[in-house]
Design an enzyme around this catalytic site. Structure first.
Site, PDB file in Angstrom:
ATOM      1  N   TYR A  64     -13.029  31.165   2.606  1.00  0.00           N
ATOM      2  CA  TYR A  64     -14.130  32.218   3.180  1.00  0.00           C
ATOM      3  C   TYR A  64     -13.204  33.356   3.617  1.00  0.00           C
ATOM      4  O   TYR A  64     -12.019  33.410   4.042  1.00  0.00           O
ATOM      5  CB  TYR A  64     -14.954  31.121   4.247  1.00  0.00           C
ATOM      6  CG  TYR A  64     -15.888  31.944   4.871  1.00  0.00           C
ATOM      7  CD1 TYR A  64     -17.137  32.062   3.815  1.00  0.00           C
ATOM      8  CD2 TYR A  64     -15.913  32.249   6.122  1.00  0.00           C
ATOM      9  CE1 TYR A  64     -18.116  32.631   4.418  1.00  0.00           C
ATOM     10  CE2 TYR A  64     -17.344  33.107   6.558  1.00  0.00           C
ATOM     11  CZ  TYR A  64     -18.169  33.190   5.784  1.00  0.00           C
ATOM     12  OH  TYR A  64     -19.515  33.634   6.151  1.00  0.00           O
ATOM     13  N   ASN A 115     -12.896  34.408   6.863  1.00  0.00           N
ATOM     14  CA  ASN A 115     -12.045  34.264   7.989  1.00  0.00           C
ATOM     15  C   ASN A 115     -10.949  33.419   7.643  1.00  0.00           C
ATOM     16  O   ASN A 115      -9.945  33.150   8.782  1.00  0.00           O
ATOM     17  CB  ASN A 115     -12.898  33.819   8.878  1.00  0.00           C
ATOM     18  CG  ASN A 115     -13.270  32.133   8.622  1.00  0.00           C
ATOM     19  OD1 ASN A 115     -13.356  31.552   7.534  1.00  0.00           O
ATOM     20  ND2 ASN A 115     -14.215  31.499   9.670  1.00  0.00           N
ATOM     21  N   LYS A 116     -10.605  32.776   6.472  1.00  0.00           N
ATOM     22  CA  LYS A 116      -9.340  32.082   6.329  1.00  0.00           C
ATOM     23  C   LYS A 116      -8.246  33.086   5.894  1.00  0.00           C
ATOM     24  O   LYS A 116      -8.076  34.304   5.922  1.00  0.00           O
ATOM     25  CB  LYS A 116      -9.622  31.161   4.933  1.00  0.00           C
ATOM     26  CG  LYS A 116     -10.731  30.321   5.153  1.00  0.00           C
ATOM     27  CD  LYS A 116     -10.640  29.239   6.355  1.00  0.00           C
ATOM     28  CE  LYS A 116     -11.618  28.204   6.324  1.00  0.00           C
ATOM     29  NZ  LYS A 116     -12.858  28.536   6.452  1.00  0.00           N
ATOM     30  N   GLN A 117      -7.053  32.147   5.797  1.00  0.00           N
ATOM     31  CA  GLN A 117      -5.728  32.976   5.638  1.00  0.00           C
ATOM     32  C   GLN A 117      -5.801  33.997   4.359  1.00  0.00           C
ATOM     33  O   GLN A 117      -5.199  35.045   4.416  1.00  0.00           O
ATOM     34  CB  GLN A 117      -4.662  31.993   5.516  1.00  0.00           C
ATOM     35  CG  GLN A 117      -4.195  31.196   7.165  1.00  0.00           C
ATOM     36  CD  GLN A 117      -4.972  29.800   7.044  1.00  0.00           C
ATOM     37  OE1 GLN A 117      -6.105  29.918   6.497  1.00  0.00           O
ATOM     38  NE2 GLN A 117      -4.518  29.029   7.883  1.00  0.00           N
TER      39      GLN A 117
END
Length: 371
Positions: free
Chosen positions: A178, A180-182
């Site tokens: 998603y 907001n992930k790394q």
């Protein structure tokens, strides 16, 4: 100054990779998916990686592929994103919520042991906020009780314990991409496993139950459309190519927050290091200490939001959610005590030190006004 809670880090290389796919005739189940899966498996050091449409889809496919179903119990934390428990319920199994360790916010091995019954089939071990769970202890419990282990590594790409990457300990593991992930693919996820049979079944289940030996209109078992498009995979592959740079940026952001918030009265800051582990920074979550009342957190969040600073309560316990009213009486004292004191601050690769300083000043002002 408006500062979001998260923001994806997209460069010209990613834009070019996605654009190149649009100039081909392969938009699904093509060479970009195969390349992304190979590269991801190499990075995690597992034989098999299967790209799917989301981390939630990956968790669901793990439950299905491991034949976890009605009458089975799966141990899971309540202090995590709701998808972990939802995936268990999709297969009509029962999530059994257990408490967390107060310091790491990960599953407590002692609480897992106490929760095991004759119906327990699996442990869903979440690496909360990118900090590896106590996998040696959890593996020992699983072996002694003949339980499956699924790692929810959706927040922990690149994290390590004893030199081994998260995702390599259980029967299967799930990562998520998603924004907001790394790394991000927009929407998307990956299932990794050492089992050839399990990988084959997950590949079939993501594609309407169609195995490699089947023709396009033959479906061996009930499956789903959990495929990940070529555009998503091209984006993910380009992001994965600079994963160590990304992880380094995120660790630096965490260290800058630690510098600016050091010695701030009333705050418990996340540990920058964990024993024998490498943290993969997903979010930066602070906690209010016992000098604040139980409802102070929401007042502080309101102050930060009014100041244009993105923030959130990470996490709201699952067993207290309206859709989990049947589990409301679960006895989880640490989960409930800690969850009402957590605040996720803006955290992303390209946040500047000036922005971090501004967030820190506004947070201190909110703390002064709340005490």
């Amino acid at each position: 100054m408006k500062i979001p809670l998260s923001s994806p880090d997209i460069t010209e290389a990613e834009i070019a990779a996605v654009t190149a796919v649009l100039r081909t005739s392969h938009l699904s189940l093509g060479p970009q998916m195969e390349a992304f899966e190979r590269a991801f498996a190499t990075y995690i050091d597992t034989p098999h990686a299967v790209a799917v449409s989301s981390g939630t889809a990956g968790l669901h496919l793990c439950m299905r592929a491991l034949n976890i179903g009605e009458g089975d119990e799966v141990i899971v934390p309540s202090f995590t994103f709701i998808a972990a428990a939802n995936a268990i319920r999709y297969e009509r199994a029962t999530p059994v919520f257990v408490d967390i360790d107060r310091e790491s916010l990960n599953l407590s091995p002692a609480a897992i042991e106490r929760a095991i019954t004759p119906r327990t089939r699996a442990i869903l071990a979440v690496h909360t906020f990118g900090r590896p769970a106590e996998m040696p202890a959890i593996l020992d419990i699983a072996r002694r009780h003949n339980l499956r282990i699924i790692e929810d590594a959706c927040e922990a790409l690149g994290a390590e314990h004893n030199g081994e990457k998260t995702g390599t300990f259980g029967d299967a593991a799930v990562f998520a991409f998603y924004p907001n992930k790394q790394i991000t693919t927009g929407e998307g996820g990956m299932v990794v496993t050492r089992s050839t049979d399990l990988a084959a079944r997950i590949r079939a289940l993501r594609n309407q139950g169609r195995y490699d030996s089947n023709d396009w209109l033959q479906h061996t078992e009930l499956g789903y459309n959990y495929r990940l498009s070529e555009m998503n995979c091209a984006l993910g592959l380009a992001q994965l190519n600079r994963i160590e740079e990304i992880l380094s940026h995120r660790e630096q952001v965490a260290r800058l927050y630690q510098k600016h918030l050091a010695n701030t009265d009333g705050l418990i800051l996340p540990a920058l290091e964990a024993t024998h582990s490498r943290i993969s920074w997903f979010v930066y979550v602070i906690r209010l200490d016992a000098t604040f009342s139980a409802n102070a957190r929401d007042t502080i969040i309101a102050h930060l939001t009014q100041a244009g600073i993105g923030c959130a309560r990470y996490f709201a316990p699952i067993h207290l959610q309206p859709s989990y009213s049947a589990w409301r009486n679960a006895v989880l004292p640490v989960t409930e005590a800690e969850a009402c004191r957590t605040i996720a601050l803006p955290f992303f690769n390209r946040i500047t030190e000036d922005e971090i300083a501004h967030v820190s000043e506004e947070l201190r002002a909110a703390l002064r006004n709340t005490q």
